[in-house]
Design a protein around this motif. Structure first.
Motif, mmCIF file in Angstrom:
data_model
loop_
_atom_site.group_PDB
_atom_site.id
_atom_site.type_symbol
_atom_site.label_atom_id
_atom_site.label_comp_id
_atom_site.label_asym_id
_atom_site.label_seq_id
_atom_site.Cartn_x
_atom_site.Cartn_y
_atom_site.Cartn_z
ATOM 1 N N VAL A 151 0.889 -1.154 0.000
ATOM 2 C CA VAL A 151 0.000 0.000 0.000
ATOM 3 C C VAL A 151 0.928 1.204 0.000
ATOM 4 C CG1 VAL A 151 -0.292 -0.535 2.442
ATOM 5 C CG2 VAL A 151 -1.551 1.340 1.473
ATOM 6 N N GLY A 152 0.678 2.109 -0.976
ATOM 7 C CA GLY A 152 1.598 3.227 -1.170
ATOM 8 C C GLY A 152 1.919 3.936 0.129
ATOM 9 N N TYR A 153 0.897 4.316 0.870
ATOM 10 C CA TYR A 153 1.123 5.018 2.120
ATOM 11 C C TYR A 153 -0.074 4.732 3.000
ATOM 12 C CZ TYR A 153 2.599 8.731 5.228
ATOM 13 O OH TYR A 153 3.016 9.433 6.311
ATOM 14 N N ASP A 154 0.171 4.049 4.108
ATOM 15 C CA ASP A 154 -0.942 3.616 4.938
ATOM 16 C C ASP A 154 -1.341 4.725 5.897
ATOM 17 O OD1 ASP A 154 -2.848 2.193 6.173
ATOM 18 O OD2 ASP A 154 -1.478 1.060 7.444
ATOM 19 N N LEU A 155 -2.216 5.606 5.397
ATOM 20 C CA LEU A 155 -2.636 6.744 6.218
ATOM 21 C C LEU A 155 -3.597 6.278 7.302
ATOM 22 C CD1 LEU A 155 -3.524 9.719 3.888
ATOM 23 C CD2 LEU A 155 -1.804 9.674 5.654
ATOM 24 N N PRO A 156 -3.454 6.806 8.523
ATOM 25 C CA PRO A 156 -4.451 6.482 9.561
ATOM 26 C C PRO A 156 -5.829 7.045 9.221
ATOM 27 C CG PRO A 156 -2.557 7.658 10.472
ATOM 28 C CD PRO A 156 -2.356 7.617 9.003
ATOM 29 N N LEU A 157 -5.844 8.105 8.409
ATOM 30 C CA LEU A 157 -7.136 8.701 8.038
ATOM 31 C C LEU A 157 -7.456 8.389 6.575
ATOM 32 C CD1 LEU A 157 -7.068 12.151 9.793
ATOM 33 C CD2 LEU A 157 -8.502 10.210 10.308
ATOM 34 N N GLY A 158 -7.136 7.183 6.141
ATOM 35 C CA GLY A 158 -7.279 6.810 4.733
ATOM 36 C C GLY A 158 -8.628 7.127 4.124
ATOM 37 N N ALA A 159 -9.701 6.757 4.829
ATOM 38 C CA ALA A 159 -11.045 6.938 4.276
ATOM 39 C C ALA A 159 -11.324 8.418 4.031
ATOM 40 C CB ALA A 159 -12.075 6.350 5.216
ATOM 41 N N LEU A 160 -10.902 9.246 4.984
ATOM 42 C CA LEU A 160 -11.116 10.691 4.848
ATOM 43 C C LEU A 160 -10.310 11.240 3.679
ATOM 44 C CD1 LEU A 160 -12.507 13.045 6.285
ATOM 45 C CD2 LEU A 160 -10.371 13.449 7.467
ATOM 46 N N PHE A 161 -9.057 10.752 3.557
ATOM 47 C CA PHE A 161 -8.167 11.187 2.478
ATOM 48 C C PHE A 161 -8.787 10.880 1.122
ATOM 49 C CE2 PHE A 161 -4.791 10.126 -0.523
ATOM 50 C CZ PHE A 161 -4.061 11.290 -0.516
ATOM 51 N N VAL A 162 -9.305 9.666 0.986
ATOM 52 C CA VAL A 162 -9.903 9.250 -0.278
ATOM 53 C C VAL A 162 -11.046 10.171 -0.660
ATOM 54 C CG1 VAL A 162 -11.370 7.478 -1.256
ATOM 55 C CG2 VAL A 162 -9.245 6.849 -0.165
ATOM 56 N N LEU A 163 -11.930 10.424 0.328
ATOM 57 C CA LEU A 163 -13.100 11.247 0.033
ATOM 58 C C LEU A 163 -12.697 12.658 -0.358
ATOM 59 C CD1 LEU A 163 -15.546 10.086 2.777
ATOM 60 C CD2 LEU A 163 -15.778 9.818 0.324
ATOM 61 N N SER A 164 -11.766 13.231 0.398
ATOM 62 C CA SER A 164 -11.436 14.635 0.125
ATOM 63 C C SER A 164 -10.678 14.771 -1.183
ATOM 64 C CB SER A 164 -10.649 15.236 1.284
ATOM 65 O OG SER A 164 -9.736 14.299 1.775
ATOM 66 N N ILE A 165 -9.757 13.837 -1.450
ATOM 67 C CA ILE A 165 -8.964 13.951 -2.676
ATOM 68 C C ILE A 165 -9.843 13.737 -3.906
ATOM 69 C CG2 ILE A 165 -7.301 12.664 -4.048
ATOM 70 C CD1 ILE A 165 -5.967 14.647 -2.367
ATOM 71 N N SER A 166 -10.719 12.735 -3.849
ATOM 72 C CA SER A 166 -11.504 12.463 -5.058
ATOM 73 C C SER A 166 -12.479 13.591 -5.336
ATOM 74 C CB SER A 166 -12.230 11.128 -4.933
ATOM 75 O OG SER A 166 -13.149 11.191 -3.886
ATOM 76 N N THR A 167 -12.858 14.340 -4.299
ATOM 77 C CA THR A 167 -13.763 15.461 -4.528
ATOM 78 C C THR A 167 -13.065 16.603 -5.265
ATOM 79 O OG1 THR A 167 -14.771 14.847 -2.464
ATOM 80 C CG2 THR A 167 -15.494 16.890 -3.413
ATOM 81 N N THR A 168 -11.729 16.724 -5.108
ATOM 82 C CA THR A 168 -11.051 17.845 -5.758
ATOM 83 C C THR A 168 -11.053 17.717 -7.281
ATOM 84 O OG1 THR A 168 -8.972 16.712 -5.474
ATOM 85 C CG2 THR A 168 -9.492 18.406 -3.872
ATOM 86 N N SER A 169 -11.294 16.514 -7.814
ATOM 87 C CA SER A 169 -11.273 16.381 -9.271
ATOM 88 C C SER A 169 -12.419 17.178 -9.904
ATOM 89 C CB SER A 169 -11.368 14.916 -9.665
ATOM 90 O OG SER A 169 -12.655 14.428 -9.417
ATOM 91 N N ILE A 170 -13.439 17.530 -9.096
ATOM 92 C CA ILE A 170 -14.527 18.369 -9.591
ATOM 93 C C ILE A 170 -13.983 19.684 -10.133
ATOM 94 C CG2 ILE A 170 -16.568 19.664 -8.889
ATOM 95 C CD1 ILE A 170 -17.165 17.533 -6.929
ATOM 96 N N LEU A 171 -12.945 20.177 -9.461
ATOM 97 C CA LEU A 171 -12.331 21.438 -9.872
ATOM 98 C C LEU A 171 -11.820 21.326 -11.304
ATOM 99 C CD1 LEU A 171 -11.862 23.971 -8.210
ATOM 100 C CD2 LEU A 171 -9.517 23.216 -7.883
ATOM 101 N N GLY A 172 -11.153 20.204 -11.595
ATOM 102 C CA GLY A 172 -10.624 19.992 -12.938
ATOM 103 C C GLY A 172 -11.731 19.896 -13.964
ATOM 104 N N VAL A 173 -12.809 19.206 -13.598
ATOM 105 C CA VAL A 173 -13.928 19.067 -14.520
ATOM 106 C C VAL A 173 -14.508 20.429 -14.854
ATOM 107 C CG1 VAL A 173 -16.280 18.214 -14.720
ATOM 108 C CG2 VAL A 173 -14.510 16.737 -13.839
ATOM 109 N N PHE A 174 -14.643 21.261 -13.827
ATOM 110 C CA PHE A 174 -15.214 22.577 -14.100
ATOM 111 C C PHE A 174 -14.240 23.449 -14.875
ATOM 112 C CE2 PHE A 174 -16.920 26.816 -12.900
ATOM 113 C CZ PHE A 174 -18.079 26.671 -13.623
ATOM 114 N N ALA A 175 -12.938 23.307 -14.585
ATOM 115 C CA ALA A 175 -11.947 24.064 -15.344
ATOM 116 C C ALA A 175 -12.029 23.682 -16.814
ATOM 117 C CB ALA A 175 -10.548 23.788 -14.797
#
Ligand code: SF4
Lengths: 370, 185
Positions: A151-175
């Motif tokens: 696993v690339g990096y076993d974050l203790p807050l993995g689930a939160l990281f996934v949710l927040s990072i995947s939401t940022t792709s919205i920015l690219g879509v709108f751009a």
């Protein structure tokens, strides 16, 4: 000469389907092993790399990027084959054995295409958008546990990281939608934002209920605590509806039919990437398939015990389970027609959100009685 | 369907190294291979011939075998199959769509109407062939051409791509191509 062309007109054989599936398993298993192998062979190098955190991080990133690109080759080929089988066709046949090199040909061709930037486009935004979409989907792979070790990096807050990072792709879509300066792109971008943001809400709530039951936010932790029984079997009344909501939400997140409204061909030409040609478009494509693989992997991690399984190596178990979920998603995609935008929104806010709220309450009660 | 190599052609790829020479297959070949095996076509039909084009993409004939599938936007398309008669009003739009496609781009004129006006040749509202305003690479004869005929045209287009220079310097014009006619003796 026509008889030769039409020779492939015959019912789909079960053997062929099996063959296709096993080839893809092999491709994905090899793809997941390739970034792994050099580590064993290059022991001196790895110990050198491990001494410097920055180098280590770079090597990890290279591994992940490698995997995403290789996995897309198999995945896109499988998708086209599968679409063919669903529609009584055969899919790519003439490039490589059974069309295996089709995606390679597509990629080389896209690299060599003219790169068009519309005159009226907002150029920096237009150029940046594909990477804004692609990088978050790459980053999510950093925390996806393929096995307990890989696993690339076993974050203790993995689930939160996934949710927040995947939401940022919205920015690219709108751009992309805004920067193209095209009415179809803008409409597609706006739709994509509406869809991604609304479906994020039930997705977060469902993941929260899983997290509440597991008592950890680390993705590896969630898997290891399913050692005895997979989540979906341990709390069937809770987890089966949760999995269904999760599946619907991820279908919407990766813009697949029946939720492919942001790129509805009949209304919006091609949605937010209407103006993109060549390699920039390929990045959108790559991001879509990477997202798709990731959400299937996340479903496996949350509900089906991740890499856990007897007999086979852990990475193979993970790949197999992920492939099953991917097949489910493809099956839905090639079966159902597209929804209307108002149906999609009201379904999310009137059905999915209340249902996932109820699930959270149930998870809280179940967690207390545990 | 590669064309056979001549000795002189092979000699141009030879690169001397200590103790002999190696052959470097040019990137040209790779580009040709990629282009002919991944011709994404523009989703776009004009009239009766379009139905036959859809049939060519559907179950029996399956254009996806050759790596052809339909993209909705001209920015991502490589081949334009002009399927049907072109009214005078439609012609400017076809020209715009053609201009919006990124290079290298190819055009297949499908059916008698797109090739030369077909049964409506005498009408004042029908353009007498797509080649009046865009360069056409393959003319597929028929009214409408059967899917097999269209596939034949596509295979001929693949041969055409194999025989042309795939890589040119930036800013250099692409060499002109001679069109191919399928059927209709
Ligand atoms: S060639 Fe015949 S079938 Fe095709 S568009 Fe013209 S009239 Fe219709």
């Amino acid at each position: 000469m026509t008889s030769g062309i039409l020779r492939s007109r015959r019912p789909i054989r079960a053997a062929e389907v099996g063959l296709g599936i096993s080839i893809t398993v092999a491709i994905i298993a090899i793809a997941s092993a390739i970034p792994h192998l050099p580590w064993q062979l290059l022991k001196p190098l790895t110990s050198f790399v491990a001494r410097y955190p920055l180098l280590n991080a770079l090597a990890n990133a290279a591994m992940v990027a490698n995997f995403v690109a290789l996995q897309c080759l198999g995945f896109i080929w499988l998708e086209r084959k599968f679409a063919g089988w669903m529609q009584a066709r055969v899919g790519p046949m003439h490039v490589g054995w059974k069309g295996l090199l089709q995606t390679v040909a597509d990629a080389v061709k896209l690299l060599l295409k003219e790169d068009i930037v519309p005159t009226d486009a907002d150029k920096p935004l237009f150029a940046l958008a594909p990477y804004l979409v692609f990088v978050p989907s790459l980053l999510t792979f950093m925390v996806l546990p393929f096995t307990s070790a890989w696993v690339g990096y076993d974050l203790p807050l993995g689930a939160l990281f996934v949710l927040s990072i995947s939401t940022t792709s919205i920015l690219g879509v709108f751009a992309a939608g805004w920067g193209s300066n095209n009415k179809y792109s803008l409409l597609g971008g706006v739709r994509a934002i509406a869809q991604l943001l609304s479906y994020d809400v039930p997705l977060i709530l469902v993941m929260l209920s899983v997290v509440m039951l597991s008592g950890t936010m680390s993705l590896t932790g969630i898997v290891t605590q399913q050692e005895k029984l997979w989540n979906i079997a341990a709390h069937p009344l809770l987890m089966i509806p949760a999995f269904l909501i999760f599946l619907i939400c991820t279908l919407a997140e990766v813009n697949r039919a029946p939720f492919d409204l942001p790129e509805a061909e009949s209304e919006l030409v091609s949605g937010f990437h209407t103006e993109y040609s060549g390699m920039r478009f390929a990045f959108f494509f790559l991001a879509e398939f990477a997202n798709n693989f990731f959400s299937a992997g996340l479903a496996v991690t949350l509900f089906f015990g991740g890499w856990l399984g007897a007999g086979l190596p852990a990475a193979v178990w993970f790949t197999l389970k992920t492939l099953c979920v991917i097949f489910l998603m493809m099956w839905i995609r090639w079966t159902l027609p597209r929804l209307r935008i108002d149906q999609m929104m009201s379904f999310c806010w009137k059905v999915l959100v209340p249902a996932s709220m109820a699930l959270i309450c149930a998870a809280a009660i179940a967690g207390v009685s545990h | 369907m590669d064309k056979p190599l001549t000795q002189s052609e092979i000699d141009t790829w030879k690169v001397p190294v200590p103790g002999g020479s190696v052959l470097l297959a040019p990137a040209d070949r790779l580009a040709q291979w990629a282009r002919r095996n991944s011709m994404w076509s523009l989703t776009f039909g004009l009239s009766c011939c379009a139905i036959e084009m859809m049939a060519a993409a559907a179950a029996r004939n399956d254009l996806d075998r050759f790596g052809i599938f339909f993209r909705a936007t001209p920015r991502q398309a490589d081949v334009m199959i002009v399927a049907g008669w072109i009214s005078v009003k439609m012609a400017p739009f076809i020209k715009t769509l053609y201009d919006q496609m990124p290079e290298p781009k190819y055009v297949i004129a499908m059916g008698g109407c797109a090739s030369a006006g077909g049964p409506y040749r005498d009408s004042i509202t029908v353009v007498k062939g797509a080649d009046q305003f865009i360069p056409v690479d393959v003319y597929v004869y028929g009214c409408p051409p059967r899917p097999e005929n269209l596939i034949n045209g596509i295979i001929k287009l693949q041969d055409l791509i194999t025989s042309e220079h795939a890589l040119t310097r930036r800013g250099q014009p692409l060499p002109p191509r001679t069109p191919i006619v399928i059927g209709g003796e």
